[in-house]
Design an enzyme around this catalytic site. Structure first.
Site, PDB file in Angstrom:
ATOM      1  N   ASP A 294      -6.868  -4.640   7.203  1.00  0.00           N
ATOM      2  CA  ASP A 294      -6.238  -5.595   6.277  1.00  0.00           C
ATOM      3  C   ASP A 294      -5.729  -6.850   6.987  1.00  0.00           C
ATOM      4  O   ASP A 294      -5.406  -7.842   6.333  1.00  0.00           O
ATOM      5  CB  ASP A 294      -5.081  -4.927   5.519  1.00  0.00           C
ATOM      6  CG  ASP A 294      -5.564  -3.765   4.670  1.00  0.00           C
ATOM      7  OD1 ASP A 294      -6.769  -3.704   4.388  1.00  0.00           O
ATOM      8  OD2 ASP A 294      -4.731  -2.926   4.296  1.00  0.00           O
TER       9      ASP A 294
ATOM     10  N   ARG B  66     -16.868   1.461  -1.374  1.00  0.00           N
ATOM     11  CA  ARG B  66     -15.610   2.167  -1.615  1.00  0.00           C
ATOM     12  C   ARG B  66     -15.755   3.395  -2.527  1.00  0.00           C
ATOM     13  O   ARG B  66     -15.109   3.491  -3.579  1.00  0.00           O
ATOM     14  CB  ARG B  66     -14.538   1.208  -2.163  1.00  0.00           C
ATOM     15  CG  ARG B  66     -14.342  -0.009  -1.288  1.00  0.00           C
ATOM     16  CD  ARG B  66     -13.213  -0.886  -1.749  1.00  0.00           C
ATOM     17  NE  ARG B  66     -11.917  -0.404  -1.300  1.00  0.00           N
ATOM     18  CZ  ARG B  66     -10.764  -0.998  -1.604  1.00  0.00           C
ATOM     19  NH1 ARG B  66     -10.750  -2.071  -2.367  1.00  0.00           N
ATOM     20  NH2 ARG B  66      -9.624  -0.523  -1.148  1.00  0.00           N
TER      21      ARG B  66
ATOM     22  N   ASN C  91       0.804  -1.221   0.000  1.00  0.00           N
ATOM     23  CA  ASN C  91       0.000   0.000   0.000  1.00  0.00           C
ATOM     24  C   ASN C  91       0.840   1.275   0.000  1.00  0.00           C
ATOM     25  O   ASN C  91       0.309   2.369  -0.117  1.00  0.00           O
ATOM     26  CB  ASN C  91      -1.002  -0.024   1.164  1.00  0.00           C
ATOM     27  CG  ASN C  91      -2.117  -1.031   0.889  1.00  0.00           C
ATOM     28  OD1 ASN C  91      -2.282  -1.487  -0.251  1.00  0.00           O
ATOM     29  ND2 ASN C  91      -2.871  -1.396   1.909  1.00  0.00           N
TER      30      ASN C  91
ATOM     31  N   ARG D  92      -1.867 -10.578  -5.568  1.00  0.00           N
ATOM     32  CA  ARG D  92      -1.774  -9.123  -5.738  1.00  0.00           C
ATOM     33  C   ARG D  92      -0.984  -8.485  -4.599  1.00  0.00           C
ATOM     34  O   ARG D  92      -0.448  -7.391  -4.753  1.00  0.00           O
ATOM     35  CB  ARG D  92      -3.179  -8.508  -5.758  1.00  0.00           C
ATOM     36  CG  ARG D  92      -3.938  -8.758  -7.041  1.00  0.00           C
ATOM     37  CD  ARG D  92      -5.219  -7.956  -7.070  1.00  0.00           C
ATOM     38  NE  ARG D  92      -5.000  -6.671  -6.441  1.00  0.00           N
ATOM     39  CZ  ARG D  92      -5.823  -6.098  -5.573  1.00  0.00           C
ATOM     40  NH1 ARG D  92      -6.950  -6.671  -5.240  1.00  0.00           N
ATOM     41  NH2 ARG D  92      -5.536  -4.931  -5.044  1.00  0.00           N
TER      42      ARG D  92
HETATM   43  N1  EPU Z   1     -14.260   6.114   1.974  1.00  0.00           N
HETATM   44  C1  EPU Z   1     -15.313   6.889   1.579  1.00  0.00           C
HETATM   45  N2  EPU Z   1     -15.065   7.884   0.677  1.00  0.00           N
HETATM   46  C2  EPU Z   1     -13.833   8.116   0.160  1.00  0.00           C
HETATM   47  C3  EPU Z   1     -12.756   7.309   0.588  1.00  0.00           C
HETATM   48  C4  EPU Z   1     -13.006   6.303   1.497  1.00  0.00           C
HETATM   49  O1  EPU Z   1     -16.439   6.705   2.019  1.00  0.00           O
HETATM   50  O2  EPU Z   1     -13.695   9.032  -0.658  1.00  0.00           O
HETATM   51  C5  EPU Z   1     -14.504   5.004   2.919  1.00  0.00           C
HETATM   52  C6  EPU Z   1     -14.282   3.651   2.226  1.00  0.00           C
HETATM   53  O3  EPU Z   1     -15.409   3.225   1.513  1.00  0.00           O
HETATM   54  C7  EPU Z   1     -13.937   2.754   3.385  1.00  0.00           C
HETATM   55  C8  EPU Z   1     -13.192   3.703   4.325  1.00  0.00           C
HETATM   56  O4  EPU Z   1     -13.564   5.028   3.948  1.00  0.00           O
HETATM   57  O5  EPU Z   1     -15.091   2.300   4.000  1.00  0.00           O
HETATM   58  C9  EPU Z   1     -11.688   3.539   4.288  1.00  0.00           C
HETATM   59  O6  EPU Z   1     -11.196   3.869   3.040  1.00  0.00           O
HETATM   60  P1  EPU Z   1      -9.733   4.426   2.774  1.00  0.00           P
HETATM   61  O7  EPU Z   1      -9.871   5.534   1.798  1.00  0.00           O
HETATM   62  O8  EPU Z   1      -9.013   4.687   4.060  1.00  0.00           O
HETATM   63  O9  EPU Z   1      -9.081   3.174   2.090  1.00  0.00           O
HETATM   64  P2  EPU Z   1      -8.451   3.062   0.657  1.00  0.00           P
HETATM   65  O10 EPU Z   1      -7.534   4.201   0.404  1.00  0.00           O
HETATM   66  O11 EPU Z   1      -9.501   2.791  -0.367  1.00  0.00           O
HETATM   67  C10 EPU Z   1      -6.346   1.771   1.497  1.00  0.00           C
HETATM   68  C11 EPU Z   1      -5.738   0.451   1.158  1.00  0.00           C
HETATM   69  C12 EPU Z   1      -6.628  -0.667   1.657  1.00  0.00           C
HETATM   70  C13 EPU Z   1      -6.804  -0.512   3.164  1.00  0.00           C
HETATM   71  C14 EPU Z   1      -7.329   0.892   3.509  1.00  0.00           C
HETATM   72  C15 EPU Z   1      -7.417   1.143   4.995  1.00  0.00           C
HETATM   73  C16 EPU Z   1      -4.573   0.926  -0.893  1.00  0.00           C
HETATM   74  C17 EPU Z   1      -4.498   0.794  -2.364  1.00  0.00           C
HETATM   75  N3  EPU Z   1      -5.619   0.369  -0.293  1.00  0.00           N
HETATM   76  O12 EPU Z   1      -7.610   1.769   0.829  1.00  0.00           O
HETATM   77  O13 EPU Z   1      -5.938  -1.879   1.385  1.00  0.00           O
HETATM   78  O14 EPU Z   1      -7.740  -1.452   3.613  1.00  0.00           O
HETATM   79  O15 EPU Z   1      -6.478   1.885   2.911  1.00  0.00           O
HETATM   80  O16 EPU Z   1      -6.187   0.943   5.601  1.00  0.00           O
HETATM   81  O17 EPU Z   1      -3.693   1.503  -0.276  1.00  0.00           O
HETATM   82  C18 EPU Z   1      -5.740  -4.200   1.188  1.00  0.00           C
HETATM   83  O18 EPU Z   1      -4.506  -4.035   1.138  1.00  0.00           O
HETATM   84  O19 EPU Z   1      -6.265  -5.340   1.323  1.00  0.00           O
HETATM   85  C19 EPU Z   1      -6.623  -3.033   1.119  1.00  0.00           C
HETATM   86  C20 EPU Z   1      -7.913  -3.120   0.878  1.00  0.00           C
END
Ligand code: EPU
Length: 417
Positions: free
Chosen positions: A304, A121, A23, A396
């Site tokens: 995660d 998401r 990440n 992945r």
């Molecule tokens: N959310 C919203 N609106 C937004 C952004 C997020 O409602 O504009 C919500 C999401 O739907 C979710 C929560 O906020 O319910 C957390 O989302 P966040 O934006 O923090 O997560 P992300 O950036 O989409 C990254 C990692 C994820 C990890 C999360 C939390 C990457 C590519 N993905 O996702 O990794 O779970 O942060 O730590 O960096 C994984 O590695 O298995 C994975 C899913």
């Protein structure tokens, strides 16, 4: 499609070396689009998300080499081009091209990002922030086009400390005019790694890793180097496996400060861990006790690691309460654990796990990346043979997972299905 065939209940001993954080690297690669210079990223894990991002960079005109975990990206001929669904749908992190191409060229066009189907998401926090910075964002048939005459430094408050939005705003703000403050920013260690890289490129970011990040806009960024931090989720998964099957199993190349939520929960359950400067030694522990685990944002227990941890809880005596609070749909592995003999009652985002249960080898399916990790843990502790289908998801995020485990005594095969 690929599947894993796991012969369970094998003792693990030796050493597993942890690679760079997925990440982090999935943000560091798009971040290079902020410069026309040459960037070098060290400790890059060999995972399919990285392979996909390399293809995307080449599509944008970059010259990329990847050897011995070192990724060199020369952006002399980088161009801003629309990123089509074939690319963006492959991984969530494709949304970082919005911030980086948008920040550099003041224009970006990208289809809705893919990634694991673990919830709705949405990307509303990203889009609202871009709009505050002066971007006009238009969505048509799932494609977002953002353009700005000038990017303005602003105070940006997040309703939720989103990891992706925090990084995306850092990317779009480094070349803005004036000062941007992100208030209620996410504090995950990967954010500090991205800020470090951007600062190496000439950006002026302070406070990354805290809830308030300040970004003073600069005129231009140059090429730079960075080292990807250790993957705390990969490390955590192997520590969990070691606590169920290890004999002095050493998990090396870690940052133990990033793993405190996990190590403290495992210790509460009765696992004996030997913490060294950059490694942890773990052995199979007897008489594990039930504990409660609730996932949340950093420094809380990481979502995660929630799914692999739920497989661990099936081995603890008593009633453990497991709760996921970040995603709506991250318990899809539970029916498979139940099929394997676990005693679990789940409702929406909560599960009561009653243990210990002797798991039995079964045919199961990885519905997402960390579900795959959970079924890997379950298959390794089960009696008999487990077949895990759809393991592309697992690949992945976990580099050389089969070799790393087999080298320590596991019996796992990865075959085409
Ligand atoms: N959310 C919203 N609106 C937004 C952004 C997020 O409602 O504009 C919500 C999401 O739907 C979710 C929560 O906020 O319910 C957390 O989302 P966040 O934006 O923090 O997560 P992300 O950036 O989409 C990254 C990692 C994820 C990890 C999360 C939390 C990457 C590519 N993905 O996702 O990794 O779970 O942060 O730590 O960096 C994984 O590695 O298995 C994975 C899913």
């Amino acid at each position: 499609m690929k599947k894993l065939i796991i012969k369970g209940s094998k003792e693990l001993t030796g050493e597993i070396h942890i690679g760079g954080a997925k990440n982090s690297v999935v943000a560091l690669i798009p971040a290079t689009c902020l410069t026309k210079g040459k960037c070098v990223i060290h400790n890059v894990p060999n995972i399919s998300d990285v392979a996909m991002l390399i293809q995307m960079m080449e599509y944008l005109g970059s010259k990329v080499t990847y050897e011995n975990e070192v990724l060199t990206i020369d952006n002399k001929d980088l161009k801003e081009k629309p990123i089509p669904t074939e690319f963006s749908s492959c991984l969530r992190a494709s949304y970082y091209f919005m911030g980086s191409l948008g920040g550099h060229f003041k224009h970006a066009e990208i289809s809705f990002p893919g990634g694991c189907t673990i919830g709705a998401r949405p990307i509303d926090i990203h889009l609202d922030s871009f709009k505050k910075q002066g971007f006009k964002v238009v969505e048509k048939d799932g494609t977002y086009t953002m353009s700005a005459l000038k990017i303005k430094g602003k105070d940006i408050f997040f309703d939720f400390p989103s990891v992706g939005a925090t990084i995306n705003v850092m990317l779009s703000a480094v070349l803005a005019e004036g000062t941007t403050r992100i208030i209620n920013a996410a504090r995950e260690p990967e954010i500090g790694n991205v800020a470090e890289f951007l600062n190496n490129m000439g950006a002026m970011i302070t406070g990354a890793g805290s809830a308030e990040i300040v970004i003073e806009g600069v005129k231009e960024l140059h090429g730079a180097e960075v080292t990807v931090i250790p993957d705390r989720i990969e490390a955590g998964t192997y520590i969990i496996i070691g606590s169920l099957l290890g004999r002095n199993l050493k998990i090396s190349g870690i940052n133990k400060d990033h793993l405190i939520s996990l190590t403290s929960k495992l210790t509460d359950a009765g696992v004996k861990l030997k913490l060294n400067k950059d490694s942890i030694v773990v052995s199979k522990s007897k008489n594990l006790k039930a504990i409660n685990v609730k996932t949340t944002f950093y420094p809380g227990f990481p979502t995660d690691l929630g799914q692999p941890m739920s497989a661990f809880l099936t081995q603890c005596k008593g009633e453990s309460l497991f709760e996921e609070t970040i995603y709506e749909n991250r318990l899809r592995h539970i029916p498979y654990l139940t099929t394997m003999g676990a005693n679990i009652q789940s409702l929406e985002k909560k599960a009561v796990i009653i243990g210990p249960s002797q798991l039995r080898g079964r045919k199961v399916k990885a519905t997402d990346l960390r579900a795959g990790a959970s079924l890997l843990v379950a298959g390794m502790i089960a009696n008999g043979t487990t077949e895990v289908f759809n393991v592309e998801h697992l690949l992945r995020g976990y580099e050389n997972v089969v070799d790393k485990l087999n080298d320590c005594g596991a019996d796992i095969k990865l075959i085409d299905d």
